[in-house]
Scaffold this motif. Structure first.
Motif, mmCIF file in Angstrom:
data_model
loop_
_atom_site.group_PDB
_atom_site.id
_atom_site.type_symbol
_atom_site.label_atom_id
_atom_site.label_comp_id
_atom_site.label_asym_id
_atom_site.label_seq_id
_atom_site.Cartn_x
_atom_site.Cartn_y
_atom_site.Cartn_z
ATOM 1 N N PRO A 369 7.487 -7.401 13.015
ATOM 2 C CA PRO A 369 6.392 -7.004 13.405
ATOM 3 C C PRO A 369 6.184 -5.890 12.710
ATOM 4 O O PRO A 369 5.529 -4.596 13.345
ATOM 5 C CB PRO A 369 6.263 -6.932 15.300
ATOM 6 N N VAL A 370 5.740 -6.283 11.926
ATOM 7 C CA VAL A 370 5.659 -4.737 10.503
ATOM 8 C C VAL A 370 4.287 -5.020 9.619
ATOM 9 O O VAL A 370 4.916 -6.652 9.213
ATOM 10 C CB VAL A 370 6.669 -3.669 9.578
ATOM 11 N N ALA A 371 3.715 -4.405 9.260
ATOM 12 C CA ALA A 371 2.963 -4.298 7.902
ATOM 13 C C ALA A 371 2.550 -3.645 6.517
ATOM 14 O O ALA A 371 2.556 -2.226 6.778
ATOM 15 C CB ALA A 371 1.362 -4.747 8.542
ATOM 16 N N ARG A 379 4.790 -0.296 -3.295
ATOM 17 C CA ARG A 379 4.669 0.265 -2.283
ATOM 18 C C ARG A 379 4.469 0.662 -1.336
ATOM 19 O O ARG A 379 5.468 2.424 -1.625
ATOM 20 C CB ARG A 379 5.724 -0.598 -1.467
ATOM 21 N N SER A 380 3.677 1.467 -0.158
ATOM 22 C CA SER A 380 3.325 3.110 0.036
ATOM 23 C C SER A 380 3.652 3.172 1.843
ATOM 24 O O SER A 380 3.928 4.383 1.911
ATOM 25 C CB SER A 380 1.721 2.850 0.266
ATOM 26 N N VAL A 381 3.280 2.957 2.470
ATOM 27 C CA VAL A 381 3.892 2.677 4.017
ATOM 28 C C VAL A 381 3.688 1.686 4.299
ATOM 29 O O VAL A 381 2.772 0.528 4.314
ATOM 30 C CB VAL A 381 2.262 3.164 4.666
ATOM 31 N N THR A 382 4.768 1.866 5.707
ATOM 32 C CA THR A 382 4.234 0.077 6.476
ATOM 33 C C THR A 382 3.616 0.744 7.880
ATOM 34 O O THR A 382 3.952 1.401 8.484
ATOM 35 C CB THR A 382 5.664 0.627 6.734
ATOM 36 N N LEU A 383 3.005 -0.207 8.431
ATOM 37 C CA LEU A 383 2.445 -0.644 8.913
ATOM 38 C C LEU A 383 2.808 -0.898 10.912
ATOM 39 O O LEU A 383 3.260 -1.982 10.196
ATOM 40 C CB LEU A 383 0.815 -0.071 9.118
ATOM 41 N N LYS A 384 2.630 -0.493 11.737
ATOM 42 C CA LYS A 384 2.693 -1.110 13.218
ATOM 43 C C LYS A 384 2.292 -0.814 14.143
ATOM 44 O O LYS A 384 1.877 0.806 14.485
ATOM 45 C CB LYS A 384 4.224 -1.096 13.228
ATOM 46 N N GLY A 385 2.862 -1.886 15.333
ATOM 47 C CA GLY A 385 2.000 -1.193 16.538
ATOM 48 C C GLY A 385 0.540 -1.748 16.745
ATOM 49 O O GLY A 385 -0.557 -2.377 16.437
ATOM 50 N N ILE A 388 -3.002 -0.518 13.386
ATOM 51 C CA ILE A 388 -2.832 -1.307 12.072
ATOM 52 C C ILE A 388 -4.342 -1.330 11.597
ATOM 53 O O ILE A 388 -4.840 -1.204 10.183
ATOM 54 C CB ILE A 388 -2.290 -2.089 12.023
ATOM 55 N N ALA A 389 -4.953 -2.286 12.384
ATOM 56 C CA ALA A 389 -6.416 -2.516 11.784
ATOM 57 C C ALA A 389 -7.359 -1.222 11.257
ATOM 58 O O ALA A 389 -7.399 -0.734 10.173
ATOM 59 C CB ALA A 389 -7.997 -2.532 12.586
ATOM 60 N N GLU A 390 -6.907 0.127 12.588
ATOM 61 C CA GLU A 390 -7.682 1.867 12.316
ATOM 62 C C GLU A 390 -6.831 2.078 11.210
ATOM 63 O O GLU A 390 -7.396 2.931 10.220
ATOM 64 C CB GLU A 390 -8.044 2.192 12.928
ATOM 65 N N GLU A 391 -5.582 2.037 11.361
ATOM 66 C CA GLU A 391 -4.465 2.410 10.143
ATOM 67 C C GLU A 391 -5.294 2.174 8.666
ATOM 68 O O GLU A 391 -5.444 3.143 7.412
ATOM 69 C CB GLU A 391 -3.139 3.064 10.409
ATOM 70 N N PHE A 392 -5.588 0.977 8.301
ATOM 71 C CA PHE A 392 -5.477 0.839 7.247
ATOM 72 C C PHE A 392 -6.756 0.985 6.961
ATOM 73 O O PHE A 392 -6.681 1.090 5.443
ATOM 74 C CB PHE A 392 -4.975 -1.043 7.335
ATOM 75 N N GLN A 393 -8.153 0.911 6.788
ATOM 76 C CA GLN A 393 -9.360 1.420 6.995
ATOM 77 C C GLN A 393 -8.998 2.572 6.612
ATOM 78 O O GLN A 393 -9.915 2.754 5.664
ATOM 79 C CB GLN A 393 -10.079 1.126 8.348
ATOM 80 N N ALA A 394 -8.682 3.641 7.571
ATOM 81 C CA ALA A 394 -8.546 4.607 6.925
ATOM 82 C C ALA A 394 -7.600 4.870 5.687
ATOM 83 O O ALA A 394 -8.215 6.017 4.478
ATOM 84 C CB ALA A 394 -7.717 6.346 7.270
#
Length: 406
Positions: A369-371, A379-385, A388-394
């Motif tokens: 469950p990671v993105a 590869r820059s960062v791995t998002l999870k939790g 994700i949508a808000e962090e990716f938009q940022a």
């Protein structure tokens, strides 16, 4: 011959500040479906179309109330800072309206004249000449727009008679196609003989058949250097209208034929008229001819992507990018060329994300469950939790600020 080389052969026509032909980018236009006499409704819809990206907007001028409303419509748009050129669409009584309402004639940026609906017999030439005289008086360009649904019946009858007398008669569809082209070119020739400049004329010969449109414009392109307006005259509703328009226009545009386009979609009841503008932009952008807004690349989903999260994220990001464009266009030149990938599983997710400026590979069914997020191939960062949508938009916003700020 390349697309650019073909387009450079075209005459250039200016409509307000918009340039068509002569190698200029293909122009997107649209048309209102409000009652033009309803000033408030028409101003509102023109503003919506212009803000969506329509570079020319055509309005119906079908009666005296509509003609009287045109100067106020243009004045209100100017006061709002919306300077999109307004084109007047005339049928049957355009000669009367343009001469009786000079303020309308002055306010419009261009006139559209349909040779099949100008008049009959001797009146046809007189009434056509009256409209061209007004165009010359106010230095306005004219689109001579022929439609197969309103074809000049006298010209068609003559060409059918001539064909019947021929030793080798041609098929009916060939004669209809030739009549379309002849009507446009003969009208353009007459307009020039009346004093309208060669660089004041745009031509269209529209049908609602994809194959006929392609054949017609290929032949028209061989026989004139006027800028050509492309579009099916009645594309239809929903996916049918989009598919038909894309099928016809993509072929012609790929061959370097066409200087301005309109996607004549029938809106769903209560539907958004701006859809036709978005479709026109997406045709041009996916073909690599122009860029209007950052493109979102997203996978279709399969059994590996049973969660609909990536679909919602792709939709939300696409809406966010389009909503940001009115501001970004002014502050971040070039941002419209940015590509964003929103992928649903590990199969193509990382690879597609690396090809985009910014990409995210969401976890498919059974995956961790990671993105991972990729920026310019790395590869820059791995998002999870849960955010994700808000962090990716940022991340997208930060990328725009960093890479597209002068």
């Amino acid at each position: 011959m390349s697309v650019k080389a073909v387009q450079l052969m075209d005459t250039q026509v200016k409509v307000g500040q918009v340039v068509m032909g002569g190698g200029a980018p293909v122009v997107v236009q649209s048309m209102t479906n409000t009652d033009t006499a309803d000033i408030e409704a028409t101003v509102k819809q023109v503003a919506q179309l212009a803000k969506t990206g329509s570079e020319l907007v055509r309005i119906t001028v079908n009666n005296e109330a509509a003609a009287a409303a045109v100067p106020e419509i243009v004045a209100r748009l100017d006061a709002m800072g919306i300077n999109v050129p307004i084109v007047g669409d005339f049928h049957y009584n355009g000669h009367k309206l343009l001469t009786r309402y000079p303020e309308c004639a002055k306010a419009l940026a261009k006139y559209r004249i349909n040779p099949g609906n100008v008049g009959r017999g001797k009146k046809k030439d007189e009434q056509f000449a009256a409209m061209i005289d007004v165009a010359c008086q106010y230095d306005k360009p004219v689109r001579i727009g022929v439609n197969w649904g309103s074809l000049d019946q006298a010209l068609l009858a003559k060409m059918l008679d001539d064909n019947a007398k021929s030793a080798q008669p041609r098929p009916l569809e060939d004669i209809q196609r030739e009549t379309l082209i002849a009507s446009a070119l003969q009208s353009a020739e007459m307009a020039e003989s009346l004093g309208l400049g060669h660089n004041k004329i745009v031509i269209s010969c529209k049908t609602s058949s994809v194959q006929e449109l392609i054949k017609t414009y290929r032949e028209l392109h061989k026989r004139c250097d006027y800028p050509l307006h492309l579009g099916l005259t009645e594309a239809g509703m929903g996916s049918k209208g989009i598919v038909a328009s894309t099928a016809a226009l993509a072929v012609l545009l790929q061959e370097g034929i066409g200087d301005t386009i309109r996607i004549s979609l029938t809106p769903e009841p209560g539907g958004d008229r701006c859809k036709e503008v978005v479709v026109a932009q997406e045709i041009l952008q996916t073909m690599g001819l122009r860029s209007f807004t950052p493109m979102v690349i997203a996978c279709p989903g399969c059994g590996r992507t049973t969660s609909t999260y990536f679909q919602k994220l792709a939709s939300d990001i696409q809406s966010y990018l389009r909503q940001q464009m009115p501001v970004w266009n002014k502050q971040h030149p070039g941002v419209e060329t940015m590509n964003v990938a929103v992928m649903g599983c590990v199969v193509n997710g990382p690879g597609e994300s690396k090809h985009a400026n910014i990409g995210i590979s969401l976890p498919g069914t059974g995956e961790r469950p990671v993105a991972p997020v990729f920026i310019d191939g790395e590869r820059s960062v791995t998002l999870k939790g849960d955010h994700i949508a808000e962090e990716f938009q940022a991340i997208i916003e930060a990328y725009v600020q960093k890479n597209y700020t002068p």
